[in-house]
Design a protein around this motif. Structure first.
Motif, PDB file in Angstrom:
ATOM      1  N   GLY A   1      -6.108  13.756  11.546  1.00  0.00           N
ATOM      2  CA  GLY A   1      -5.144  14.780  11.161  1.00  0.00           C
ATOM      3  C   GLY A   1      -3.726  14.299  10.960  1.00  0.00           C
ATOM      4  N   PRO A   2      -2.762  15.082  11.483  1.00  0.00           N
ATOM      5  CA  PRO A   2      -1.340  14.778  11.271  1.00  0.00           C
ATOM      6  C   PRO A   2      -0.920  13.392  11.768  1.00  0.00           C
ATOM      7  CG  PRO A   2      -1.591  16.995  12.142  1.00  0.00           C
ATOM      8  CD  PRO A   2      -2.940  16.348  12.196  1.00  0.00           C
ATOM      9  N   ALA A   3      -1.536  12.917  12.835  1.00  0.00           N
ATOM     10  CA  ALA A   3      -1.186  11.592  13.357  1.00  0.00           C
ATOM     11  C   ALA A   3      -1.569  10.500  12.346  1.00  0.00           C
ATOM     12  CB  ALA A   3      -1.868  11.332  14.697  1.00  0.00           C
ATOM     13  N   ALA A   4      -2.733  10.640  11.732  1.00  0.00           N
ATOM     14  CA  ALA A   4      -3.184   9.664  10.730  1.00  0.00           C
ATOM     15  C   ALA A   4      -2.295   9.717   9.495  1.00  0.00           C
ATOM     16  CB  ALA A   4      -4.639   9.927  10.357  1.00  0.00           C
ATOM     17  N   VAL A   5      -1.949  10.927   9.080  1.00  0.00           N
ATOM     18  CA  VAL A   5      -1.085  11.100   7.905  1.00  0.00           C
ATOM     19  C   VAL A   5       0.285  10.477   8.159  1.00  0.00           C
ATOM     20  CG1 VAL A   5       0.106  12.815   6.471  1.00  0.00           C
ATOM     21  CG2 VAL A   5      -2.301  13.150   7.086  1.00  0.00           C
ATOM     22  N   ALA A   6       0.829  10.687   9.341  1.00  0.00           N
ATOM     23  CA  ALA A   6       2.147  10.143   9.687  1.00  0.00           C
ATOM     24  C   ALA A   6       2.113   8.613   9.748  1.00  0.00           C
ATOM     25  CB  ALA A   6       2.631  10.709  11.014  1.00  0.00           C
ATOM     26  N   ARG A   7       1.062   8.059  10.324  1.00  0.00           N
ATOM     27  CA  ARG A   7       0.958   6.606  10.418  1.00  0.00           C
ATOM     28  C   ARG A   7       0.810   6.002   9.028  1.00  0.00           C
ATOM     29  NH1 ARG A   7      -2.533   3.747   9.455  1.00  0.00           N
ATOM     30  NH2 ARG A   7      -4.145   5.314   9.696  1.00  0.00           N
ATOM     31  N   ASP A   8      -0.042   6.599   8.193  1.00  0.00           N
ATOM     32  CA  ASP A   8      -0.195   6.109   6.813  1.00  0.00           C
ATOM     33  C   ASP A   8       1.128   6.168   6.061  1.00  0.00           C
ATOM     34  OD1 ASP A   8      -2.882   5.509   7.086  1.00  0.00           O
ATOM     35  OD2 ASP A   8      -3.585   7.371   6.150  1.00  0.00           O
ATOM     36  N   ALA A   9       1.883   7.237   6.246  1.00  0.00           N
ATOM     37  CA  ALA A   9       3.183   7.375   5.574  1.00  0.00           C
ATOM     38  C   ALA A   9       4.143   6.275   6.028  1.00  0.00           C
ATOM     39  CB  ALA A   9       3.783   8.755   5.841  1.00  0.00           C
ATOM     40  N   GLU A  10       4.128   5.978   7.323  1.00  0.00           N
ATOM     41  CA  GLU A  10       4.990   4.910   7.839  1.00  0.00           C
ATOM     42  C   GLU A  10       4.593   3.562   7.231  1.00  0.00           C
ATOM     43  OE1 GLU A  10       6.355   2.815  12.051  1.00  0.00           O
ATOM     44  OE2 GLU A  10       4.973   4.513  12.112  1.00  0.00           O
ATOM     45  N   ALA A  11       3.291   3.301   7.145  1.00  0.00           N
ATOM     46  CA  ALA A  11       2.812   2.051   6.556  1.00  0.00           C
ATOM     47  C   ALA A  11       3.205   1.966   5.087  1.00  0.00           C
ATOM     48  CB  ALA A  11       1.295   1.948   6.703  1.00  0.00           C
ATOM     49  N   LYS A  12       3.045   3.063   4.366  1.00  0.00           N
ATOM     50  CA  LYS A  12       3.383   3.073   2.937  1.00  0.00           C
ATOM     51  C   LYS A  12       4.876   2.881   2.701  1.00  0.00           C
ATOM     52  CE  LYS A  12      -0.504   5.732   1.215  1.00  0.00           C
ATOM     53  NZ  LYS A  12      -0.866   6.834   0.308  1.00  0.00           N
ATOM     54  N   THR A  13       5.701   3.313   3.654  1.00  0.00           N
ATOM     55  CA  THR A  13       7.145   3.090   3.550  1.00  0.00           C
ATOM     56  C   THR A  13       7.443   1.595   3.619  1.00  0.00           C
ATOM     57  OG1 THR A  13       7.658   5.243   4.484  1.00  0.00           O
ATOM     58  CG2 THR A  13       9.381   3.578   4.629  1.00  0.00           C
ATOM     59  N   VAL A  14       6.757   0.896   4.513  1.00  0.00           N
ATOM     60  CA  VAL A  14       6.925  -0.558   4.606  1.00  0.00           C
ATOM     61  C   VAL A  14       6.457  -1.206   3.298  1.00  0.00           C
ATOM     62  CG1 VAL A  14       6.193  -2.666   5.810  1.00  0.00           C
ATOM     63  CG2 VAL A  14       6.674  -0.577   7.120  1.00  0.00           C
ATOM     64  N   CYS A  15       5.312  -0.772   2.806  1.00  0.00           N
ATOM     65  CA  CYS A  15       4.751  -1.334   1.575  1.00  0.00           C
ATOM     66  C   CYS A  15       5.673  -1.101   0.375  1.00  0.00           C
ATOM     67  CB  CYS A  15       3.384  -0.723   1.275  1.00  0.00           C
ATOM     68  SG  CYS A  15       2.093  -1.159   2.468  1.00  0.00           S
ATOM     69  N   ALA A  16       6.289   0.055   0.311  1.00  0.00           N
ATOM     70  CA  ALA A  16       7.138   0.398  -0.838  1.00  0.00           C
ATOM     71  C   ALA A  16       8.297  -0.570  -1.009  1.00  0.00           C
ATOM     72  CB  ALA A  16       7.650   1.827  -0.693  1.00  0.00           C
ATOM     73  N   ALA A  17       8.758  -1.158   0.082  1.00  0.00           N
ATOM     74  CA  ALA A  17       9.879  -2.096   0.027  1.00  0.00           C
ATOM     75  C   ALA A  17       9.414  -3.554  -0.010  1.00  0.00           C
ATOM     76  CB  ALA A  17      10.784  -1.879   1.241  1.00  0.00           C
ATOM     77  N   CYS A  18       8.131  -3.769  -0.137  1.00  0.00           N
ATOM     78  CA  CYS A  18       7.577  -5.118  -0.046  1.00  0.00           C
ATOM     79  C   CYS A  18       7.644  -5.851  -1.386  1.00  0.00           C
ATOM     80  CB  CYS A  18       6.128  -5.049   0.422  1.00  0.00           C
ATOM     81  SG  CYS A  18       5.415  -6.673   0.719  1.00  0.00           S
ATOM     82  N   PRO A  19       8.114  -7.098  -1.367  1.00  0.00           N
ATOM     83  CA  PRO A  19       8.208  -7.864  -2.612  1.00  0.00           C
ATOM     84  C   PRO A  19       6.850  -8.342  -3.147  1.00  0.00           C
ATOM     85  CG  PRO A  19       8.865  -9.239  -0.780  1.00  0.00           C
ATOM     86  CD  PRO A  19       8.649  -7.846  -0.228  1.00  0.00           C
ATOM     87  N   VAL A  20       5.805  -8.260  -2.336  1.00  0.00           N
ATOM     88  CA  VAL A  20       4.490  -8.740  -2.766  1.00  0.00           C
ATOM     89  C   VAL A  20       3.436  -7.631  -2.755  1.00  0.00           C
ATOM     90  CG1 VAL A  20       4.947 -11.144  -2.168  1.00  0.00           C
ATOM     91  CG2 VAL A  20       3.953  -9.606  -0.456  1.00  0.00           C
ATOM     92  N   ILE A  21       3.874  -6.397  -2.952  1.00  0.00           N
ATOM     93  CA  ILE A  21       2.948  -5.262  -2.904  1.00  0.00           C
ATOM     94  C   ILE A  21       1.803  -5.414  -3.904  1.00  0.00           C
ATOM     95  CG2 ILE A  21       4.344  -3.835  -4.444  1.00  0.00           C
ATOM     96  CD1 ILE A  21       3.427  -1.378  -2.803  1.00  0.00           C
ATOM     97  N   GLU A  22       2.081  -5.917  -5.087  1.00  0.00           N
ATOM     98  CA  GLU A  22       1.029  -6.063  -6.104  1.00  0.00           C
ATOM     99  C   GLU A  22       0.004  -7.122  -5.699  1.00  0.00           C
ATOM    100  OE1 GLU A  22       0.447  -4.070  -8.631  1.00  0.00           O
ATOM    101  OE2 GLU A  22       2.223  -2.888  -8.113  1.00  0.00           O
ATOM    102  N   ASP A  23       0.463  -8.232  -5.128  1.00  0.00           N
ATOM    103  CA  ASP A  23      -0.462  -9.273  -4.655  1.00  0.00           C
ATOM    104  C   ASP A  23      -1.351  -8.723  -3.547  1.00  0.00           C
ATOM    105  OD1 ASP A  23       0.506 -11.581  -6.230  1.00  0.00           O
ATOM    106  OD2 ASP A  23       2.327 -11.318  -5.047  1.00  0.00           O
ATOM    107  N   CYS A  24      -0.754  -7.984  -2.647  1.00  0.00           N
ATOM    108  CA  CYS A  24      -1.471  -7.401  -1.517  1.00  0.00           C
ATOM    109  C   CYS A  24      -2.514  -6.395  -2.012  1.00  0.00           C
ATOM    110  CB  CYS A  24      -0.471  -6.733  -0.574  1.00  0.00           C
ATOM    111  SG  CYS A  24      -1.204  -6.044   0.916  1.00  0.00           S
ATOM    112  N   ARG A  25      -2.100  -5.534  -2.927  1.00  0.00           N
ATOM    113  CA  ARG A  25      -3.019  -4.524  -3.478  1.00  0.00           C
ATOM    114  C   ARG A  25      -4.174  -5.209  -4.213  1.00  0.00           C
ATOM    115  NH1 ARG A  25       0.088  -0.315  -6.725  1.00  0.00           N
ATOM    116  NH2 ARG A  25       0.610   0.297  -4.608  1.00  0.00           N
ATOM    117  N   ARG A  26      -3.855  -6.218  -5.011  1.00  0.00           N
ATOM    118  CA  ARG A  26      -4.889  -6.948  -5.755  1.00  0.00           C
ATOM    119  C   ARG A  26      -5.900  -7.563  -4.790  1.00  0.00           C
ATOM    120  NH1 ARG A  26      -1.865 -10.533  -7.837  1.00  0.00           N
ATOM    121  NH2 ARG A  26      -1.038  -9.113  -9.391  1.00  0.00           N
ATOM    122  N   HIS A  27      -5.393  -8.176  -3.728  1.00  0.00           N
ATOM    123  CA  HIS A  27      -6.278  -8.773  -2.725  1.00  0.00           C
ATOM    124  C   HIS A  27      -7.204  -7.727  -2.120  1.00  0.00           C
ATOM    125  CE1 HIS A  27      -7.731 -10.670   0.921  1.00  0.00           C
ATOM    126  NE2 HIS A  27      -7.206  -9.662   1.587  1.00  0.00           N
TER     127      HIS A  27
END
Length: 100
Positions: A39-65
């Motif tokens: 529920g909300p805890a999973a959604v909040a944790r995913d949002a926090e992770a995606k915030t880190v990813c959004a600022a990542c210089p290698v997001i495309e490499d990571c996603r491709r992997h």
């Protein structure tokens, strides 16, 4: 002298992107949920992770992997496991219309 042109790429060339990842110094629990999280805890944790990813210089490499190896767990390249699963299993669209 040996012909080395056919040797595989050195592993460091394949994985060096991880050294520049924004998540390197972030606790892994941000990206991988505990077994009982819902529920909300999973959604909040995913949002926090995606915030880190959004600022990542290698997001495309990571996603491709993650898509290439079909990573089954966690947030990789700004995508949850469910989002990756949906991308990998969506029907392919044809680029042209067949006429008979």
């Amino acid at each position: 002298m040996a012909d080395v042109r056919r040797l595989p790429t050195p592993v460091t060339r394949i994985w060096d992107w991880q050294l520049r990842a924004a998540c390197r110094d972030v606790d892994s629990t941000v990206f991988f949920h505990p077994p009982d999280e819902r529920g909300p805890a999973a959604v909040a944790r995913d949002a926090e992770a995606k915030t880190v990813c959004a600022a990542c210089p290698v997001i495309e490499d990571c996603r491709r992997h993650a898509l290439t190896v079909q990573e089954p767990y966690g947030v990789w390249g700004g995508l949850t496991s469910g989002e990756r699963h949906a991308l990998l299993n969506r029907p392919h669209r044809h680029s042209r219309t067949d006429t008979a």
